[in-house]
Scaffold this active site. Structure first.
Site, PDB file in Angstrom:
ATOM      1  CD  GLU A  26      -2.905  -0.955  -0.100  1.00  0.00           C
ATOM      2  OE1 GLU A  26      -3.058   0.133  -0.673  1.00  0.00           O
ATOM      3  OE2 GLU A  26      -3.401  -2.016  -0.518  1.00  0.00           O
ATOM      4  CD  GLU A  64      -2.254  -4.078  -7.476  1.00  0.00           C
ATOM      5  OE1 GLU A  64      -2.085  -2.883  -7.191  1.00  0.00           O
ATOM      6  OE2 GLU A  64      -2.487  -4.938  -6.613  1.00  0.00           O
TER       7      GLU A  64
HETATM    8 ZN   LIG Z   1      -2.355  -2.832  -4.983  1.00  0.00          ZN
END
Ligand SMILES: [Zn+2]
Length: 249
Positions: free
Chosen positions: A122, A173
Protein backbone atom coordinates in the site's frame (compact mmCIF):
# COMPACT_ATOMS: atom_id res chain seq x y z
CA UNK A 1 -16.15 21.75 3.38
CA UNK A 2 -18.23 21.83 0.23
CA UNK A 3 -16.80 25.20 -0.74
CA UNK A 4 -13.28 23.92 -0.27
CA UNK A 5 -14.07 20.88 -2.37
CA UNK A 6 -15.45 22.98 -5.21
CA UNK A 7 -12.37 25.16 -5.04
CA UNK A 8 -10.21 22.05 -5.34
CA UNK A 9 -12.10 20.89 -8.42
CA UNK A 10 -11.54 24.30 -9.99
CA UNK A 11 -7.86 24.15 -9.10
CA UNK A 12 -7.52 20.70 -10.59
CA UNK A 13 -9.31 21.73 -13.77
CA UNK A 14 -7.23 24.90 -14.03
CA UNK A 15 -3.98 23.02 -13.58
CA UNK A 16 -5.04 20.48 -16.19
CA UNK A 17 -5.47 23.29 -18.68
CA UNK A 18 -2.06 24.71 -17.93
CA UNK A 19 -0.25 21.37 -18.07
CA UNK A 20 -1.86 19.76 -21.10
CA UNK A 21 0.59 17.22 -22.45
CA UNK A 22 2.24 16.46 -19.11
CA UNK A 23 2.08 13.06 -17.45
CA UNK A 24 -1.23 12.52 -15.63
CA UNK A 25 0.33 12.42 -12.17
CA UNK A 26 1.95 15.83 -12.64
CA UNK A 27 -1.53 17.36 -12.96
CA UNK A 28 -2.21 16.74 -9.27
CA UNK A 29 0.20 18.36 -6.82
CA UNK A 30 1.29 16.86 -3.51
CA UNK A 31 -0.74 19.45 -1.58
CA UNK A 32 -3.82 18.60 -3.65
CA UNK A 33 -3.22 14.91 -2.97
CA UNK A 34 -3.09 15.65 0.76
CA UNK A 35 -6.27 17.79 0.71
CA UNK A 36 -8.21 15.20 -1.25
CA UNK A 37 -6.85 12.40 0.92
CA UNK A 38 -7.81 14.21 4.12
CA UNK A 39 -11.39 14.70 2.93
CA UNK A 40 -11.60 11.11 1.75
CA UNK A 41 -10.22 9.87 5.10
CA UNK A 42 -12.95 11.78 6.93
CA UNK A 43 -15.51 10.17 4.69
CA UNK A 44 -14.08 6.68 5.17
CA UNK A 45 -14.12 7.13 8.94
CA UNK A 46 -17.69 8.37 8.92
CA UNK A 47 -18.69 5.26 7.00
CA UNK A 48 -16.68 2.63 8.88
CA UNK A 49 -15.82 2.11 12.53
CA UNK A 50 -12.14 2.63 13.33
CA UNK A 51 -10.72 -0.14 15.54
CA UNK A 52 -9.03 1.44 18.58
CA UNK A 53 -7.45 -1.69 20.08
CA UNK A 54 -4.18 -0.24 21.45
CA UNK A 55 -2.07 -3.35 20.87
CA UNK A 56 -3.20 -3.87 17.29
CA UNK A 57 -2.88 -0.17 16.49
CA UNK A 58 0.64 -0.09 17.90
CA UNK A 59 1.53 -3.11 15.74
CA UNK A 60 0.16 -1.65 12.50
CA UNK A 61 1.54 1.81 13.22
CA UNK A 62 5.01 0.56 14.04
CA UNK A 63 5.10 -1.65 10.96
CA UNK A 64 3.87 1.21 8.80
CA UNK A 65 6.19 3.91 10.12
CA UNK A 66 9.22 1.58 10.01
CA UNK A 67 8.47 0.71 6.39
CA UNK A 68 7.92 4.37 5.50
CA UNK A 69 11.45 5.12 6.72
CA UNK A 70 12.71 2.59 4.16
CA UNK A 71 10.54 4.02 1.35
CA UNK A 72 11.29 6.43 -1.48
CA UNK A 73 8.71 9.02 -0.48
CA UNK A 74 9.28 11.13 2.60
CA UNK A 75 7.53 14.39 1.60
CA UNK A 76 4.24 13.48 3.30
CA UNK A 77 3.05 12.26 6.69
CA UNK A 78 1.70 8.72 6.62
CA UNK A 79 -1.24 7.69 8.79
CA UNK A 80 -2.12 4.06 9.48
CA UNK A 81 -5.51 3.00 10.82
CA UNK A 82 -7.46 -0.21 11.33
CA UNK A 83 -11.08 -0.50 10.24
CA UNK A 84 -13.40 -2.76 12.17
CA UNK A 85 -14.47 -4.60 9.02
CA UNK A 86 -14.50 -8.38 8.51
CA UNK A 87 -13.75 -8.46 4.79
CA UNK A 88 -10.09 -9.00 3.96
CA UNK A 89 -8.89 -5.68 2.55
CA UNK A 90 -6.40 -2.85 2.80
CA UNK A 91 -6.31 0.37 0.83
CA UNK A 92 -4.54 3.68 0.55
CA UNK A 93 -5.83 7.18 -0.11
CA UNK A 94 -4.02 10.03 -1.85
CA UNK A 95 -1.53 11.75 0.43
CA UNK A 96 -0.58 8.85 2.71
CA UNK A 97 -3.67 7.59 4.56
CA UNK A 98 -3.52 3.80 4.73
CA UNK A 99 -6.28 1.59 6.12
CA UNK A 100 -6.09 -2.10 7.03
CA UNK A 101 -9.26 -4.05 7.79
CA UNK A 102 -9.36 -6.10 10.97
CA UNK A 103 -10.37 -9.02 8.71
CA UNK A 104 -7.05 -8.82 6.91
CA UNK A 105 -5.07 -8.74 10.15
CA UNK A 106 -6.96 -11.85 11.28
CA UNK A 107 -6.26 -13.51 7.95
CA UNK A 108 -2.49 -13.11 8.39
CA UNK A 109 -2.86 -15.11 11.62
CA UNK A 110 -0.14 -13.17 13.44
CA UNK A 111 2.39 -13.50 10.60
CA UNK A 112 4.13 -10.12 10.80
CA UNK A 113 5.91 -10.58 7.48
CA UNK A 114 2.60 -11.01 5.66
CA UNK A 115 1.03 -7.99 7.37
CA UNK A 116 4.16 -5.92 6.72
CA UNK A 117 4.02 -7.08 3.09
CA UNK A 118 0.47 -5.83 2.60
CA UNK A 119 1.28 -2.49 4.26
CA UNK A 120 4.50 -2.15 2.23
CA UNK A 121 2.49 -2.75 -0.96
CA UNK A 122 0.00 0.00 0.00
CA UNK A 123 2.87 2.38 0.77
CA UNK A 124 4.15 1.45 -2.70
CA UNK A 125 0.96 2.81 -4.30
CA UNK A 126 1.44 6.09 -2.40
CA UNK A 127 5.17 6.30 -3.24
CA UNK A 128 4.44 5.81 -6.95
CA UNK A 129 1.66 8.44 -6.73
CA UNK A 130 -0.82 6.07 -8.36
CA UNK A 131 -3.78 8.05 -6.97
CA UNK A 132 -2.47 11.24 -8.55
CA UNK A 133 -2.00 9.40 -11.84
CA UNK A 134 -5.56 8.09 -11.72
CA UNK A 135 -7.05 11.50 -10.97
CA UNK A 136 -4.80 13.15 -13.54
CA UNK A 137 -5.92 10.77 -16.27
CA UNK A 138 -9.55 11.49 -15.48
CA UNK A 139 -8.82 15.21 -15.63
CA UNK A 140 -7.07 14.92 -18.97
CA UNK A 141 -10.02 13.05 -20.37
CA UNK A 142 -12.36 15.67 -18.93
CA UNK A 143 -14.43 12.96 -17.27
CA UNK A 144 -13.21 13.15 -13.68
CA UNK A 145 -16.60 13.90 -12.20
CA UNK A 146 -18.87 11.81 -14.39
CA UNK A 147 -16.82 8.65 -14.38
CA UNK A 148 -15.77 8.47 -10.78
CA UNK A 149 -19.11 9.20 -9.23
CA UNK A 150 -21.52 8.03 -11.91
CA UNK A 151 -22.78 11.59 -12.28
CA UNK A 152 -23.75 12.00 -8.65
CA UNK A 153 -21.26 14.50 -7.31
CA UNK A 154 -21.49 16.43 -4.10
CA UNK A 155 -17.91 16.96 -3.00
CA UNK A 156 -14.45 16.05 -4.17
CA UNK A 157 -14.20 13.78 -1.14
CA UNK A 158 -16.75 11.54 -2.85
CA UNK A 159 -14.48 11.30 -5.82
CA UNK A 160 -11.50 10.42 -3.65
CA UNK A 161 -13.45 7.86 -1.65
CA UNK A 162 -14.56 6.18 -4.86
CA UNK A 163 -10.93 5.99 -5.88
CA UNK A 164 -10.44 3.37 -3.16
CA UNK A 165 -12.87 1.12 -4.99
CA UNK A 166 -11.23 1.45 -8.36
CA UNK A 167 -9.11 -1.35 -9.68
CA UNK A 168 -5.40 -0.67 -10.09
CA UNK A 169 -3.89 -1.66 -13.42
CA UNK A 170 -1.58 -4.66 -13.65
CA UNK A 171 1.33 -2.32 -14.25
CA UNK A 172 0.51 -0.39 -11.06
CA UNK A 173 0.27 -3.63 -9.11
CA UNK A 174 3.69 -4.79 -10.36
CA UNK A 175 5.12 -1.43 -9.39
CA UNK A 176 3.55 -1.39 -5.91
CA UNK A 177 4.81 -4.95 -5.31
CA UNK A 178 8.30 -4.01 -6.38
CA UNK A 179 8.36 -0.87 -4.24
CA UNK A 180 6.95 -2.84 -1.29
CA UNK A 181 9.61 -5.54 -1.64
CA UNK A 182 12.30 -2.85 -1.97
CA UNK A 183 11.06 -1.18 1.26
CA UNK A 184 11.21 -4.47 3.14
CA UNK A 185 14.60 -5.31 1.68
CA UNK A 186 16.08 -1.96 2.74
CA UNK A 187 14.59 -2.35 6.22
CA UNK A 188 16.54 -5.58 6.64
CA UNK A 189 19.73 -3.55 6.84
CA UNK A 190 18.36 -0.53 8.65
CA UNK A 191 16.18 -1.87 11.40
CA UNK A 192 13.30 -4.27 11.85
CA UNK A 193 13.79 -7.33 9.72
CA UNK A 194 10.68 -8.08 7.66
CA UNK A 195 10.88 -10.92 5.17
CA UNK A 196 9.63 -9.66 1.76
CA UNK A 197 8.54 -13.21 0.98
CA UNK A 198 5.57 -12.41 3.26
CA UNK A 199 4.19 -10.02 0.64
CA UNK A 200 4.41 -12.59 -2.14
CA UNK A 201 3.01 -15.40 0.00
CA UNK A 202 0.03 -13.40 1.20
CA UNK A 203 -1.06 -12.21 -2.24
CA UNK A 204 -0.41 -15.69 -3.63
CA UNK A 205 -2.66 -17.31 -1.04
CA UNK A 206 -5.56 -14.95 -1.74
CA UNK A 207 -6.38 -16.46 -5.09
CA UNK A 208 -6.54 -20.01 -3.76
CA UNK A 209 -8.58 -19.04 -0.69
CA UNK A 210 -11.04 -17.06 -2.75
CA UNK A 211 -12.45 -20.30 -4.17
CA UNK A 212 -13.77 -21.26 -0.73
CA UNK A 213 -15.14 -17.92 0.50
CA UNK A 214 -15.40 -15.53 -2.46
CA UNK A 215 -17.26 -12.76 -0.58
CA UNK A 216 -14.52 -12.48 2.05
CA UNK A 217 -11.83 -11.68 -0.52
CA UNK A 218 -13.89 -9.93 -3.17
CA UNK A 219 -12.80 -6.35 -2.40
CA UNK A 220 -9.07 -6.86 -2.15
CA UNK A 221 -8.93 -8.97 -5.31
CA UNK A 222 -11.05 -6.45 -7.22
CA UNK A 223 -8.89 -3.49 -6.23
CA UNK A 224 -5.54 -5.32 -6.30
CA UNK A 225 -5.85 -7.98 -9.03
CA UNK A 226 -3.65 -10.99 -8.28
CA UNK A 227 -2.40 -12.94 -11.27
CA UNK A 228 0.17 -15.71 -11.56
CA UNK A 229 2.26 -13.33 -13.66
CA UNK A 230 2.22 -10.80 -10.83
CA UNK A 231 3.37 -13.37 -8.28
CA UNK A 232 6.04 -14.62 -10.68
CA UNK A 233 7.42 -11.12 -11.26
CA UNK A 234 7.51 -10.30 -7.54
CA UNK A 235 9.32 -13.57 -6.80
CA UNK A 236 11.84 -12.94 -9.59
CA UNK A 237 12.58 -9.47 -8.26
CA UNK A 238 13.09 -10.76 -4.73
CA UNK A 239 15.33 -13.58 -5.99
CA UNK A 240 17.41 -11.03 -7.92
CA UNK A 241 17.79 -8.88 -4.80
CA UNK A 242 18.91 -11.92 -2.82
CA UNK A 243 21.41 -12.87 -5.51
CA UNK A 244 22.72 -9.31 -5.64
CA UNK A 245 21.62 -9.00 -9.29
CA UNK A 246 19.25 -6.12 -8.54
CA UNK A 247 19.34 -3.12 -6.27
CA UNK A 248 16.23 -1.89 -4.46
CA UNK A 249 15.11 1.07 -6.60
ZN1 LIG B 1 -2.35 -2.83 -4.98
Amino acid sequence: MRFRAILLVLLLVASSMIFVGCSPKSLVSTSQEISIGRDAAQQVESQYKVDKDPKLNALVNNLGQNLVKCSDRQDITYTFKILDVKEVNAFSLPGGWIYVNKGLIDETGGNTDELAGVIAHEIGHVVARHHAAMMGRQLQAGILIGTLTKGDVTTLANIAANITLLRWSRKQEYEADKLGIAEMWRCRNRGPDYNPQGLINFFGQLEAKQQKEPSKFEQILATHPVTSERIKRAQEYLDELKAGKAQPE
